[in-house]
Design a protein around this motif. Structure first.
Motif, PDB file in Angstrom:
ATOM      1  N   GLU A   2       0.810  -1.220   0.000  1.00 58.47           N
ATOM      2  CA  GLU A   2       0.000   0.000   0.000  1.00 58.47           C
ATOM      3  C   GLU A   2       0.849   1.279   0.000  1.00 58.47           C
ATOM      4  O   GLU A   2       0.322   2.361  -0.249  1.00 58.47           O
ATOM      5  CB  GLU A   2      -0.971   0.025   1.182  1.00 58.47           C
ATOM      6  N   SER A   3       2.152   1.162   0.268  1.00 58.41           N
ATOM      7  CA  SER A   3       3.028   2.321   0.183  1.00 58.41           C
ATOM      8  C   SER A   3       4.384   1.870  -0.324  1.00 58.41           C
ATOM      9  O   SER A   3       4.973   0.922   0.202  1.00 58.41           O
ATOM     10  CB  SER A   3       3.178   3.005   1.548  1.00 58.41           C
ATOM     11  N   LEU A   4       4.857   2.558  -1.373  1.00 59.54           N
ATOM     12  CA  LEU A   4       6.178   2.283  -1.931  1.00 59.54           C
ATOM     13  C   LEU A   4       6.862   3.640  -2.029  1.00 59.54           C
ATOM     14  O   LEU A   4       6.662   4.402  -2.959  1.00 59.54           O
ATOM     15  CB  LEU A   4       6.043   1.616  -3.303  1.00 59.54           C
ATOM     16  N   ASN A   5       7.645   3.958  -1.008  1.00 57.05           N
ATOM     17  CA  ASN A   5       8.268   5.273  -0.899  1.00 57.05           C
ATOM     18  C   ASN A   5       9.773   5.135  -1.118  1.00 57.05           C
ATOM     19  O   ASN A   5      10.457   4.448  -0.360  1.00 57.05           O
ATOM     20  CB  ASN A   5       7.978   5.879   0.477  1.00 57.05           C
ATOM     21  N   LYS A   6      10.272   5.783  -2.169  1.00 59.24           N
ATOM     22  CA  LYS A   6      11.702   5.753  -2.464  1.00 59.24           C
ATOM     23  C   LYS A   6      12.205   7.179  -2.588  1.00 59.24           C
ATOM     24  O   LYS A   6      11.607   8.006  -3.291  1.00 59.24           O
ATOM     25  CB  LYS A   6      11.980   4.988  -3.763  1.00 59.24           C
ATOM     26  N   SER A   7      13.277   7.486  -1.878  1.00 61.20           N
ATOM     27  CA  SER A   7      13.886   8.827  -1.882  1.00 61.20           C
ATOM     28  C   SER A   7      12.865   9.903  -1.548  1.00 61.20           C
ATOM     29  O   SER A   7      12.892  11.001  -2.113  1.00 61.20           O
ATOM     30  CB  SER A   7      14.535   9.111  -3.244  1.00 61.20           C
ATOM     31  N   GLY A   8      11.955   9.574  -0.653  1.00 56.22           N
ATOM     32  CA  GLY A   8      10.956  10.537  -0.205  1.00 56.22           C
ATOM     33  C   GLY A   8       9.781  10.713  -1.149  1.00 56.22           C
ATOM     34  O   GLY A   8       8.908  11.560  -0.903  1.00 56.22           O
ATOM     35  N   LYS A   9       9.707   9.931  -2.218  1.00 54.80           N
ATOM     36  CA  LYS A   9       8.634  10.035  -3.199  1.00 54.80           C
ATOM     37  C   LYS A   9       7.716   8.819  -3.090  1.00 54.80           C
ATOM     38  O   LYS A   9       8.179   7.678  -3.157  1.00 54.80           O
ATOM     39  CB  LYS A   9       9.185  10.124  -4.622  1.00 54.80           C
ATOM     40  N   GLU A  10       6.417   9.085  -2.950  1.00 51.25           N
ATOM     41  CA  GLU A  10       5.439   7.998  -2.852  1.00 51.25           C
ATOM     42  C   GLU A  10       5.011   7.539  -4.244  1.00 51.25           C
ATOM     43  O   GLU A  10       4.699   8.355  -5.111  1.00 51.25           O
ATOM     44  CB  GLU A  10       4.212   8.459  -2.055  1.00 51.25           C
ATOM     45  N   TRP A  11       4.984   6.215  -4.427  1.00 52.40           N
ATOM     46  CA  TRP A  11       4.658   5.644  -5.724  1.00 52.40           C
ATOM     47  C   TRP A  11       3.297   4.970  -5.786  1.00 52.40           C
ATOM     48  O   TRP A  11       2.895   4.497  -6.857  1.00 52.40           O
ATOM     49  CB  TRP A  11       5.740   4.657  -6.145  1.00 52.40           C
ATOM     50  N   LEU A  12       2.587   4.887  -4.673  1.00 50.80           N
ATOM     51  CA  LEU A  12       1.292   4.201  -4.699  1.00 50.80           C
ATOM     52  C   LEU A  12       0.172   5.087  -4.181  1.00 50.80           C
ATOM     53  O   LEU A  12       0.325   5.768  -3.163  1.00 50.80           O
ATOM     54  CB  LEU A  12       1.353   2.907  -3.892  1.00 50.80           C
ATOM     55  N   TYR A  13      -0.947   5.043  -4.883  1.00 49.01           N
ATOM     56  CA  TYR A  13      -2.168   5.725  -4.464  1.00 49.01           C
ATOM     57  C   TYR A  13      -3.177   4.730  -3.909  1.00 49.01           C
ATOM     58  O   TYR A  13      -4.008   5.063  -3.088  1.00 49.01           O
ATOM     59  CB  TYR A  13      -2.766   6.462  -5.666  1.00 49.01           C
ATOM     60  N   ARG A  14      -3.112   3.495  -4.384  1.00 44.87           N
ATOM     61  CA  ARG A  14      -3.943   2.398  -3.897  1.00 44.87           C
ATOM     62  C   ARG A  14      -3.079   1.152  -3.793  1.00 44.87           C
ATOM     63  O   ARG A  14      -1.970   1.090  -4.325  1.00 44.87           O
ATOM     64  CB  ARG A  14      -5.110   2.135  -4.849  1.00 44.87           C
TER      65      ARG A  14
END
Length: 317
Positions: free
Chosen positions: A36-48
């Motif tokens: 539900e959350s894929l955060n790399k280098s402070g950037k979120e990649w998932l909305y759902r």
């Protein structure tokens, strides 16, 4: 004391598993059955949450041969899935599912070299079947994804089979190595192998919106964004996420709409604003046919038999 500098830190929540490394943080949801959350280098990649995908928006040829009517239960399966079982493996050892109150035994300072979570998801079809999706994370933050679909006697043919990633904002562009242009299993002869860059998330302007934008025979894919939903993040620097094949090449589509949004629109102006990136990583996709639009079926080689097992794997970097 044990050196934990390069290890994964595990956070065992009541309903989630958190995995944290030097420049990344992932959260897996036990209740929804996916990442539900894929955060790399402070950037979120998932909305759902990431979940299996079974449906593609009905094409003109599907309407002609009534395929969507015959396989309509896969639309419901695409929208609703039930979590049947969850396994958590830490450094190759399976542990008791760390939900409350079991997770109270942990201190918040647990570390590992690898962690794997396997979701067994049950479809809402009749008869029901299951899909296992495994996510294995290493110390570099790479996520190895393996999806196994279990065929079941009596299920109608599948429109497609894969894993859906809904990203918070619209991609600026995507790069990939594979076949040029839009290709489907029965529309590959014109595709030229190479490395390509595609601006935005193009949608073919059919009079009636329908499935489009599939790319076959892909070795790797990079999605590039320059915006987030964080109002404090105003730098607009580009950042990317990369998907690579493991054993076999994959197909994908990157569109600004979900399948059901395309399905519900009878004309282009009924589509919602383009706000997200909907990436489908595809193990299988049905051919489009096109011998005629008045009833000719897709040829046998380009159909997906839902009574068979399928396995699909890739890595996220």
């Amino acid at each position: 004391m044990e050196n934990t500098a390069n290890k994964l830190r595990l956070v065992f929540g009541d309903c989630t598993l958190g995995v944290k490394g030097a420049d990344f943080h992932y959260i897996f949801s036990y209740t929804r059955g996916g990442l539900e959350s894929l955060n790399k280098s402070g950037k979120e990649w998932l909305y759902r949450e990431t979940l299996p995908a079974f449906w593609r928006a009905t094409t003109d040829n599907d309407r002609g041969n009534k395929f969507s009517s015959k396989s309509s239960m896969w639309l419901g399966a695409d929208l609703f899935m039930n979590v049947r079982n969850i396994r958590v493996i830490v450094d190759e050892n399976r542990i008791e599912l760390p939900v409350a109150p079991v997770n109270n035994q942990y201190t918040g300072q647990e570390y590992a070299e690898t962690v794997e979570i396997v979701f067994s998801l049950e479809t809402t079809t009749v008869p029901q079947t299951t899909v296992d999706v495994s996510y294995r994370v290493n110390q570099e933050g790479e996520i190895y994804v393996v999806m196994h679909y279990f065929g079941k006697k009596g299920l109608p043919e599948l429109p497609l089979l894969g894993l859906r990633f809904i990203m918070p904002t619209k991609a600026k562009r995507f790069n990939y190595e594979g076949l040029s242009g839009e290709t489907y299993p029965d529309r590959m002869a014109g595709g030229i192998p190479g490395t390509y860059e595609v601006e935005g998330l193009p949608v073919t302007p059919y009079l009636v919106p329908q499935d489009c934008g599939v790319h076959m025979g892909t070795k790797w894919l990079e999605i590039i964004r320059d915006s987030t939903l964080n109002n404090a993040d105003r730098d607009h620097e580009e950042f990317s996420l990369r998907f690579e094949q493991l054993e076999d090449s994959f197909a994908f589509s990157a569109l600004p709409f979900k399948a059901e949004e395309l399905e519900n629109a009878t004309h282009i102006e009924e589509l919602p604003p383009e706000r997200r990136t909907v990436l489908l990583m595809l193990a299988k996709v049905r051919g489009v046919g096109g011998i005629d639009s008045w009833g000719a079926e897709v040829e046998e080689d380009y159909r997906i038999n839902a009574e068979k097992d399928y396995e699909f794997s890739f890595v996220i970097k």
